[in-house]
Design a protein around this motif. Structure first.
Motif, PDB file in Angstrom:
ATOM      1  N   THR A  11      29.945 -27.909  10.970  1.00 24.63           N
ATOM      2  CA  THR A  11      31.171 -27.408  10.355  1.00 24.63           C
ATOM      3  C   THR A  11      31.192 -27.873   8.913  1.00 24.63           C
ATOM      4  N   VAL A  60      33.181 -28.405   5.452  1.00 27.39           N
ATOM      5  CA  VAL A  60      34.567 -28.694   5.081  1.00 27.39           C
ATOM      6  C   VAL A  60      34.675 -28.785   3.569  1.00 27.39           C
ATOM      7  N   ARG A  66      26.972 -35.686   4.790  1.00 25.63           N
ATOM      8  CA  ARG A  66      27.355 -35.313   6.143  1.00 25.63           C
ATOM      9  C   ARG A  66      27.717 -36.534   6.977  1.00 25.63           C
ATOM     10  N   LYS A 110      33.124 -29.505  19.600  1.00 30.40           N
ATOM     11  CA  LYS A 110      33.263 -28.626  18.419  1.00 30.40           C
ATOM     12  C   LYS A 110      34.693 -28.125  18.325  1.00 30.40           C
ATOM     13  N   LYS A 111      35.262 -27.703  19.470  1.00 36.70           N
ATOM     14  CA  LYS A 111      36.616 -27.159  19.469  1.00 36.70           C
ATOM     15  C   LYS A 111      37.628 -28.223  19.055  1.00 36.70           C
ATOM     16  N   ARG A 154      37.402 -28.973  15.220  1.00 40.14           N
ATOM     17  CA  ARG A 154      37.964 -27.926  14.348  1.00 40.14           C
ATOM     18  C   ARG A 154      39.483 -27.856  14.484  1.00 40.14           C
ATOM     19  N   ASP A 202      26.224 -22.757  13.873  1.00 41.75           N
ATOM     20  CA  ASP A 202      27.507 -23.125  14.465  1.00 41.75           C
ATOM     21  C   ASP A 202      27.534 -24.565  14.962  1.00 41.75           C
ATOM     22  N   HIS A 262      27.966 -31.735  14.697  1.00 44.11           N
ATOM     23  CA  HIS A 262      28.463 -32.022  16.033  1.00 44.11           C
ATOM     24  C   HIS A 262      27.621 -31.391  17.135  1.00 44.11           C
ATOM     25  N   PHE A 298      37.761 -24.945   6.139  1.00 44.57           N
ATOM     26  CA  PHE A 298      36.502 -25.275   6.796  1.00 44.57           C
ATOM     27  C   PHE A 298      35.961 -24.020   7.448  1.00 44.57           C
ATOM     28  N   ARG A 299      34.671 -24.064   7.721  1.00 40.12           N
ATOM     29  CA  ARG A 299      34.006 -22.892   8.279  1.00 40.12           C
ATOM     30  C   ARG A 299      32.775 -23.348   9.035  1.00 40.12           C
ATOM     31  N   PRO A 300      32.270 -22.508   9.968  1.00 44.65           N
ATOM     32  CA  PRO A 300      30.990 -22.826  10.601  1.00 44.65           C
ATOM     33  C   PRO A 300      29.865 -22.778   9.570  1.00 44.65           C
ATOM     34  N   GLY A 301      28.833 -23.552   9.794  1.00 43.71           N
ATOM     35  CA  GLY A 301      27.703 -23.550   8.872  1.00 43.71           C
ATOM     36  C   GLY A 301      26.915 -22.257   8.936  1.00 43.71           C
TER      37      GLY A 301
END
Length: 804
Positions: free
Chosen positions: A798, A800, A727, A769-770, A773, A795, A761, A785-788
């Motif tokens: 992220t 990847v 990470r 965050k925005k 992404r 959230d 983040h 990629f996706r939220p955790g």
């Protein structure tokens, strides 16, 4: 040049004869030519010698400042002012000054004000000159009043006062009326019978007519004059007398008013007399400084380093100032006496420049003591001599029954009585006008005495015994004026450390003496010149020793330079090794982080889909990493215990994929690229270019894939798989810092890391965050990629997946 602290030294002791011998009056006359004021010219012709090093250096700095202004065509506005100090003295006592004296004071006031403003605006470029200008008073209103009173011609204006204007108008009116009446009488037919001639004139400020003496009774009036023959009487007719009286009264009143105006202005000047006299002195100082700057430019002079004690005398590229001013071609010469050296013995041919060389040193010493730059290059060092005396030229005095030699000895006696430490003595052709053997004995004895009292002596000579002092006594230094053997002419070059021949026979041949005389003289010289031959032999030996000493010095300097280069190279190697260690440590830290990321990814996969197959695969991958690490350690031990071949040059066996040992870093790596100068070696994620001399070959060719050990599925249940996350944590960073950190992290992970990474983040306001992404969608490394998930951080993380 920094100004020294004020340490007063004794006034310079010298005499008029020495100053005349050296040409000091001529130099001061040249200095006065550059002055623009009457007081400045007087001071320049009698320039005083300064009594401290600080005063000398301040003078030199001021001159350099004014030279800088002159180079910019910004001379001081001093021209055209006189020296009204005596008039100011009278005004201070209440006397009325004449119009010209008042106008001279007005010029002084204007020059003082203009100069003060001029230097104030240039105080950064000329701070010392500006200091002098602080003594200049600004009496602008008084100068304006003086200008309002006087015409350019010097007469008083009608507008100087209302009363004066009235009186002068009345006088002009009366003049016009008198002229009209006199002309009418001249042109009156009846009255013209009495005239000797048809004109009128003015006698004793009265209008008169030339009347024939026989008609005296016919023309009543006042007789003011008569012709030499007595036939003509100059009579002021009675009809003009009253008007003439009125004119005299009007003119008297005008004159009285003029005296009142002059008295008023004189009183104003008397009130400011002390300030104006200070201004005269300040302007004179600035004027002499500017004159010195102009003289220095004519001489191409530079300020010498000033010494308070006579520890050294050094002239670099010195030229005789008077010869330079005469526009003659002057050879620059060096002259030097060290701390333990007391006398410079200059020898060489007649008319070769011996006298010029020592008088150059004498004049330069006087110039320094007067605070003037000298015609020499920078690096010259001159002490402030306490006294300067000379014994030069023909000093015979028939009135005292002194021959040339007797007068020479009398001068030397006076010098011996006065000279001591801190004195400069200049002697031209010492003890020359007598028997050579006795003269040489006297000369060497006198010079020993002067050296013993620590005086600095510059002496010229043709005597071999005196030249020998420079070879046997370290207090004496020889110097010679060179002679061109090809052209049989002097070169006017002073060579230190060698004695010169007089070349009298060659000069006699050039003059045209008979050949038989020349040949006979040469024969006698060869049979009777034992001392000269001994001096030449001793000088040759001294020169050989000096050359050997210089050679040894050069070798020592070369060795010192090599040691310095070796020290620099050693230091550079140490710095390179330390820098390489830092890079390796950073690379190892990155590899460690990558391994942590791999373990984290495996743990995350197991947590997401905890199946036996996933566990077996994770267990197998961990075992593969462990095996690889053990194999690397074993290879390192083999390398250290064995004696592999060191690569010292490019070899065909060094190919891409070969395993090598980096000696400076004590680490193994793989060759990624090869060229003529070295190889690019991969050390984990670190890539570094190294020379062949820093590499030891371990293996050739590219490695094949290593077999991965198989793990039984039962091992999964028996072990707890725990590892750190792959990470990057950007919490607390600014948006631009976070995006840069993420891009570097993904770039690194794309070729040396796991396929799945985590960006932490946090939640916060959601802006970071925005932005992250949105940025991930544009990065070439990202497959998706996706939220955790809940087990991954939710959230605030992220996840990847990187492209394969």
């Amino acid at each position: 040049m920094m100004r020294a602290t004020m340490t007063t030294i004794q006034p310079l002791s010298t005499n008029d004869r020495t100053l005349t011998d050296l040409g000091w009056p001529q130099l001061l006359a040249a200095l006065a030519e550059g002055a623009g004021t009457a007081r400045g010219q007087v001071i320049a012709r009698t320039l005083p010698f300064l009594d401290s090093r600080a005063a000398v250096e301040t003078s030199l700095l001021r001159i350099e400042e004014v030279r800088g202004l002159l180079r910019l065509d910004q001379g001081l506005p001093l021209g055209g002012i006189g020296d009204p100090e005596s008039a100011l003295d009278r005004a201070e006592k209440g006397a009325a000054l004449a119009g010209e004296e008042i106008r001279s004071c007005g010029q002084l006031i204007r020059a003082a004000a203009e100069t003060r403003r001029f230097l104030l605006s240039r105080r950064e470029r000329a701070p010392l000159l500006n200091e002098v200008a602080q003594g200049l008073v600004d009496l602008g209103p008084l100068a304006a009043r003086i200008d309002a009173v006087f015409e350019p011609s010097g007469s008083i204006k009608d507008s100087a006062s209302e009363a004066l204007a009235t009186y002068r108008r009345r006088a002009r009116h009366l003049h016009a009326e008198l002229k009209q009446r006199a002309e009418s009488m001249v042109h009156d037919p009846d009255f013209s019978l009495y005239l000797q001639d048809s004109y009128y004139s003015v006698r004793n400020d009265r209008y008169v007519l030339p009347i024939q003496a026989t008609y005296r009774s016919k023309v009543p009036g006042i007789v003011h004059n008569a012709s030499q023959s007595g036939l003509t009487l100059f009579i002021e007719p009675q009809t003009l007398v009253d008007l003439g009286n009125e004119l005299s009264i009007a003119e008297s009143l005008a004159l009285e008013e003029e005296r009142q105006i002059l008295t008023e202005l004189s009183a104003y000047l008397g009130d400011h007399a002390s300030e104006l006299k200070v201004a005269i002195r300040c302007l004179a100082t600035l004027d002499v400084t500017q004159a010195a700057g102009r003289l220095a430019d004519r001489l191409d002079a530079s300020p010498a380093t000033v010494l308070e004690e006579a520890t050294e005398l050094r002239l670099v590229g010195a030229r005789h100032p008077l010869l330079v001013l005469q526009h003659k071609r002057v050879r620059p010469n060096d002259l030097r006496l060290g701390e333990t050296e007391r006398a410079l013995v200059v020898s060489g041919p007649n008319a070769g420049g011996k006298t010029v060389s020592i008088t150059t040193a004498g004049l330069c010493s006087l110039m320094v003591r007067a605070g003037l730059p000298i015609p020499a290059a920078s690096g010259s060092r001159i002490p402030l001599f306490f006294g300067i005396l000379s014994a030069m030229g023909d000093a015979q005095d028939l009135s005292r029954d002194l021959s040339t030699f007797s007068a020479h000895l009398t001068t030397l006696k006076d010098i011996l009585r006065q000279a001591g430490k801190g004195w400069l003595v200049l002697i031209d052709e010492i003890a020359a006008d007598t028997d050579p053997r006795e003269g040489a004995a006297l000369a060497t004895s006198i010079l020993h005495e002067m050296a013993g009292c620590h005086a600095t002596v510059l002496v010229t000579t043709h005597l071999d015994e005196v030249k020998a002092l420079g070879l046997v006594d370290p207090r004496f230094v020889n110097a010679r004026m060179c002679f061109d053997a090809a052209t049989l002419a002097p070169t006017f070059i002073l060579e230190l450390g060698a004695a010169g021949a007089s070349n009298a026979i060659e000069i006699a041949r050039q003059v045209g003496l008979p050949r038989a005389v020349i040949e006979r003289a040469r024969a006698q010289l060869q049979t009777g010149g034992a001392l000269s031959l001994a001096i030449k032999a001793l000088e040759s030996a001294k020169n050989a020793a000096q050359q050997l000493s210089e050679s040894v010095t050069q070798e020592r300097q070369a060795l010192a330079a090599e040691r310095e280069q070796l020290s620099i190279a050693t230091k550079a190697a140490q710095e390179a090794r330390l820098a390489a260690e830092v890079r390796v440590r950073e690379a190892l830290a990155q590899e460690f982080e990558l391994e942590r990321a791999k373990v984290t990814r495996l743990v995350a996969e197991l947590q997401a889909q905890p199946t036996i197959r996933k566990a077996q695969a994770a267990q197998a991958e961990l075992a593969s990493h462990a095996t690889e690490q053990h194999r690397e350690a074993e290879r390192a031990r083999t390398t250290l215990s064995g004696a592999p071949e060191r690569i010292t040059a490019k070899s065909e066996t060094v190919t891409v994929g070969a395993r090598v040992r980096v000696l400076s870093l004590k680490k193994d790596g793989e060759v990624l690229a090869v060229d003529e100068e070295g190889a690019v070696v991969g050390l984990g994620t670190l890539r570094i270019r190294l020379p062949f001399t820093d590499l030891v070959l371990l293996g050739k060719g590219k490695r094949g894939p290593e077999p991965m050990p198989r793990q039984k599925s039962k091992d999964v249940g028996a072990q707890a798989i725990v590892s750190p996350e792959a990470r990057v944590d950007v919490r607390g960073m600014r948006a631009d810092e976070a995006l840069k950190e993420i891009e570097l992290f993904l770039d690194h992970s794309s070729y040396a890391g796991p396929n799945c990474v985590f960006i932490v983040h946090g939640h916060g306001t959601g802006i970071l965050k925005k932005l992250i992404r949105e940025s991930l969608g544009r990065m070439p490394y990202v497959a998706r990629f996706r939220p955790g998930g809940m087990h991954e951080g939710g959230d605030g993380v992220t996840v990847v997946d990187l492209k394969g």
